[in-house]
Design a protein around this motif. Structure first.
Motif, short mmCIF file in Angstrom:
data_model
loop_
_atom_site.label_atom_id
_atom_site.label_comp_id
_atom_site.label_asym_id
_atom_site.label_seq_id
_atom_site.Cartn_x
_atom_site.Cartn_y
_atom_site.Cartn_z
N ALA A 3 67.47 7.46 59.23
CA ALA A 3 66.84 6.47 60.11
C ALA A 3 65.85 7.19 61.01
O ALA A 3 66.17 8.23 61.58
N THR A 4 64.64 6.69 61.09
CA THR A 4 63.67 7.30 61.98
C THR A 4 63.30 6.32 63.08
O THR A 4 63.17 5.12 62.84
N THR A 5 63.16 6.85 64.28
CA THR A 5 62.72 6.02 65.39
C THR A 5 61.22 6.19 65.56
O THR A 5 60.73 7.30 65.63
N THR A 6 60.53 5.09 65.55
CA THR A 6 59.11 5.12 65.87
C THR A 6 58.92 4.24 67.09
O THR A 6 59.59 3.22 67.22
N THR A 7 58.06 4.64 67.99
CA THR A 7 57.76 3.73 69.09
C THR A 7 56.32 3.27 68.94
O THR A 7 55.46 3.99 68.42
N GLU A 87 57.54 -0.50 72.41
CA GLU A 87 58.53 -1.11 71.51
C GLU A 87 59.17 -0.05 70.62
O GLU A 87 58.49 0.79 70.07
N ILE A 88 60.46 -0.15 70.47
CA ILE A 88 61.18 0.76 69.58
C ILE A 88 61.39 0.07 68.25
O ILE A 88 61.81 -1.09 68.18
N SER A 89 61.06 0.78 67.18
CA SER A 89 61.33 0.25 65.84
C SER A 89 62.16 1.28 65.11
O SER A 89 61.73 2.42 64.95
N THR A 90 63.34 0.92 64.70
CA THR A 90 64.14 1.85 63.93
C THR A 90 64.13 1.41 62.48
O THR A 90 64.56 0.33 62.13
N SER A 91 63.52 2.27 61.67
CA SER A 91 63.37 1.94 60.27
C SER A 91 64.23 2.89 59.45
O SER A 91 64.32 4.07 59.74
N THR A 92 64.86 2.39 58.42
CA THR A 92 65.66 3.27 57.56
C THR A 92 64.96 3.52 56.23
O THR A 92 65.53 4.04 55.30
N SER A 93 63.70 3.15 56.19
CA SER A 93 62.95 3.30 54.95
C SER A 93 62.16 4.60 54.98
O SER A 93 61.81 5.12 56.02
N ARG A 128 41.93 -6.84 78.11
CA ARG A 128 41.74 -6.05 76.90
C ARG A 128 43.10 -5.61 76.39
O ARG A 128 43.97 -5.24 77.18
N SER A 129 43.31 -5.66 75.08
CA SER A 129 44.51 -5.06 74.52
C SER A 129 44.09 -4.23 73.32
O SER A 129 43.20 -4.63 72.57
N LEU A 130 44.67 -3.09 73.18
CA LEU A 130 44.33 -2.20 72.08
C LEU A 130 45.40 -2.25 71.01
O LEU A 130 46.55 -2.59 71.30
N PRO A 131 45.04 -1.92 69.77
CA PRO A 131 46.07 -1.85 68.73
C PRO A 131 47.18 -0.89 69.14
O PRO A 131 46.92 0.10 69.84
N ALA A 132 48.39 -1.20 68.74
CA ALA A 132 49.54 -0.37 69.09
C ALA A 132 49.37 1.05 68.58
O ALA A 132 48.85 1.26 67.48
N ILE A 133 49.81 2.00 69.37
CA ILE A 133 49.77 3.40 68.97
C ILE A 133 51.17 3.82 68.52
O ILE A 133 52.16 3.59 69.22
N ARG A 134 51.23 4.40 67.32
CA ARG A 134 52.50 4.82 66.72
C ARG A 134 52.87 6.21 67.20
O ARG A 134 52.04 7.11 67.18
N ARG A 135 54.09 6.40 67.60
CA ARG A 135 54.55 7.72 68.01
C ARG A 135 55.89 7.99 67.36
O ARG A 135 56.75 7.12 67.32
N GLY A 136 56.08 9.18 66.91
CA GLY A 136 57.33 9.53 66.27
C GLY A 136 57.08 10.25 64.97
O GLY A 136 55.97 10.68 64.69
N ARG A 137 58.13 10.40 64.19
CA ARG A 137 58.00 11.15 62.95
C ARG A 137 57.44 10.28 61.85
O ARG A 137 58.15 9.65 61.10
N SER A 138 56.13 10.24 61.76
CA SER A 138 55.50 9.49 60.69
C SER A 138 54.22 10.22 60.35
O SER A 138 53.84 11.17 61.02
N LEU B 73 58.67 9.46 81.19
CA LEU B 73 59.33 10.26 80.15
C LEU B 73 60.43 9.43 79.51
O LEU B 73 61.27 8.88 80.21
N ARG B 74 60.39 9.31 78.18
CA ARG B 74 61.47 8.59 77.48
C ARG B 74 62.04 9.49 76.39
O ARG B 74 61.30 10.23 75.73
N GLY B 75 63.33 9.41 76.20
CA GLY B 75 63.96 10.11 75.10
C GLY B 75 64.77 9.13 74.28
O GLY B 75 65.20 8.09 74.78
N TYR B 76 64.93 9.47 72.99
CA TYR B 76 65.67 8.60 72.08
C TYR B 76 66.75 9.39 71.38
O TYR B 76 66.63 10.62 71.22
N GLY B 77 67.75 8.69 70.92
CA GLY B 77 68.92 9.30 70.33
C GLY B 77 68.63 10.34 69.25
O GLY B 77 69.34 11.33 69.12
N ASN B 78 67.57 10.11 68.49
CA ASN B 78 67.32 11.01 67.36
C ASN B 78 66.42 12.20 67.70
O ASN B 78 65.96 12.90 66.82
#
Lengths: 387, 387
Positions: A3-7, A87-93, A128-138, B73-78
């Motif tokens: 499972a990877t967490t992306t914000t 926003e936190i998205s936890t994906s198992t894919s 103004r709103s900008l497209p979401a920025i992905r952060r995490g292991r991707s 600063l935010r941290g997540y379980g993984n």
């Protein structure tokens, strides 16, 4: 499969010319409105984090959702409001999620609706709103320009990755640009970037028919393909990194077509070697070329020191390497020969000045010409020199 | 000259495979390290905002500087950590600050150094920092692609802005792309975008010598310039918005050159009118053209309903407008004539499917050809149809 967490961080901003955030009532109006909206999605105020700031005019409120997403609301004395939706998205894919991200709390459309709702409720002047920025292991889709602007490519997956003796080689797939070669994290060549080779070699403005050509670097095969297509009678390509060549042969077919499939052909030869050493050998053996095309990566990738004088500082080494290789390139040109090279991004002004200074030091009598082109996968203009 | 507040939000992220944020000691190690770094810049913890979150694994800490900047600063379980650095810059200049922003707490280089320092101190596996995002009352440099990717242009100033009868007309200056025409917030044409006109008209693949051409829209003058250059004997340009024409005449010289300086010339005529109405008039009067080039903005700008059937929904109206104008365009073609049009961005797949469906409805016997090109100021591929 882990499972990877992306914000997903979405940044919004609003401007008002009527609200005064030095007044408690104006702050309260904004805070109540925003809270009312986010409470519909389960957000609650984060204990005592919400407060009017004492040290500066303005305020800061923080909301949390039970799933751990947060929203940070800031206001400033002059009516500027910033809203960070985290926003936190936890994906198992194993699939690389795109920026519309499955598992997000809001869809892109909902964020847009939120923006409109807030703007309307508080009679804001601008939003103004900008497209979401992905952060995490991707897979990293962000490749800033040389002048530090944010550019997001539609990179969805890594199709090839290896650490060679010289560098990290990665090939990523962009839906709109095709495969892109990334060396040590830098965009190097995309299947969309034929214009790079065309501009470097001044295709259509230079006659390659029956000419002998030396390509320095160019392991992606782009120049080799074009030169053979233009009827060159002999093309020698010298690239130090065999693994770049085989990666491009396999995954950058729109660049190299079939020219990397065989190391030699009736009109070409691919040599895996250090370009500097090869040029030295040519000089020793009296080998000359009608055209030399310089396509080594901007930052030299060889780890060996090139000359005894190359001893202090990697920047200095790089410039000395450039100077020495270009000098040798000019030396192996036959009488009336032509030299073509890339420089760097048009907005890397300091580097370009230094580069031009270097060229004029090499031989003050040469009148260099330049040409720039917008390279699709770089998303910026790139400058080339030739004479 | 009023003081404007701009905020710069820089998003960093770090990954660790060894830290476990369900453990208090691991959290404490991260929090202590980050706090130690930011306290050097005057940041202090924000009262009780800093805490381990009860509802989710992970934690959240907030630091404030006396000037009102904050760090979250935010941290997540993984082991994912995100760090948002939010800097306030108050500028009293009318100049548009660039993204390196005068008045920021950190320079871009310092942010990079911070990233490296944090990564090293906590032995993180991966780290990433993105260029700061500007928020507040300044020229908008962000123009997302149709598929919602973030692209920042090097737009420094607005050189022209007017609200015409039909639309908001803005011309902004990009250092690398030249002036860019923005209609109702959408990128329309940049001085860098000659390839747009070249691809639409199939320059080099179509013979315009002595041909009669009708350009629908195209108030930027790009097609008109190219067609006259190619030796067309008669070019009629019909654009509804006189103010677009005069803005482009003045500020988009690299697109229109001098062809908009005079409304008529030996080989051209510029008519300010509704293209739909003009086509109708041609039909009535029996006027035919050898080539018709469709360059109306993707979303029709006229505010008047076009036919009686155009009554429900603006999307429906737009498609009906497209259908009707293209239908009329085909009707005014002389025998053996050619029709050229733009469609939309290659990644706007649903719209393209609908567009292709519409073309085949118009006349199932026409075999449409298509060609795409990467348009520099759009930063994406755009599709064109012709037959």
């Amino acid at each position: 499969m882990t499972a990877t967490t992306t914000t997903y961080t979405t940044l919004l901003s609003f401007s008002s010319s009527t609200l005064n955030f030095k007044k408690h009532s104006d702050i309260q109006r904004v805070v109540d409105t925003i809270f009312k909206i986010f409470s519909k999605y389960g957000f609650v105020p984060h204990s005592s984090a919400s407060q009017e700031l004492s040290a500066v005019s303005g305020f800061l409120h923080l909301y949390l959702s039970p799933q751990g997403s947060h929203v940070l609301l800031r206001g400033y004395g002059n009516g500027l409001i910033t809203l960070d939706i985290h926003e936190i998205s936890t994906s198992t894919s194993n699939d690389i999620e795109n920026s519309c991200g499955a598992g997000r709390l809001f869809t892109n459309k909902e964020i847009g609706d939120l923006e409109v709702e807030i703007k309307k409720c508080l009679s804001f002047l601008e939003s103004r709103s900008l497209p979401a920025i992905r952060r995490g292991r991707s897979v990293n889709p962000y490749y800033p320009t040389v002048d530090g602007r944010l550019v997001e490519l539609d990179v969805r997956e890594v199709v090839y990755e290896v650490k060679s003796k010289y560098q990290d080689i990665m090939i990523v797939r962009s839906e709109s640009l095709g495969n892109i070669l990334i060396l040590d994290g830098d965009l190097n060549m995309g299947e969309s970037d034929a214009i790079y080779s065309h501009t470097l070699m001044q295709k259509g403005k230079t006659n390659y028919q029956d000419k002998s050509c030396l390509v320095l670097g160019g392991g992606d095969g782009g120049l080799l393909y074009e030169l053979l297509n233009e009827g060159a009678k002999k093309v020698i390509l010298v690239d130090i990194d065999e693994e770049v060549i085989s990666a491009c042969q396999q995954y950058l077919r729109n660049v190299c077509h079939d020219v990397l499939d065989s190391r030699t052909g009736p009109y070409h030869q691919i040599i895996v070697d250090d370009a500097y050493k090869y040029l030295k050998d040519c000089l020793t053996d009296g080998v000359k070329f009608e055209y030399v095309l310089y396509d080594l990566t901007a930052v030299p990738v060889t780890t060996e020191p090139k000359t005894e004088s190359l001893t202090s500082g990697s920047q200095k080494k790089e410039w000395e390497f450039l100077y020495e290789t270009i000098k040798l390139s000019l030396d192996v040109l036959s009488h009336g020969g032509k030299f073509f090279c890339h420089a760097t991004a048009l907005l890397a002004k300091d580097s370009l000045l230094q580069f031009e200074g270097m060229l004029s030091q090499l031989n003050p009598n040469i009148r260099w010409m330049q040409h720039s082109a917008f390279i699709p996968s770089f998303h910026e203009n790139f400058l080339f020199f030739f004479y």
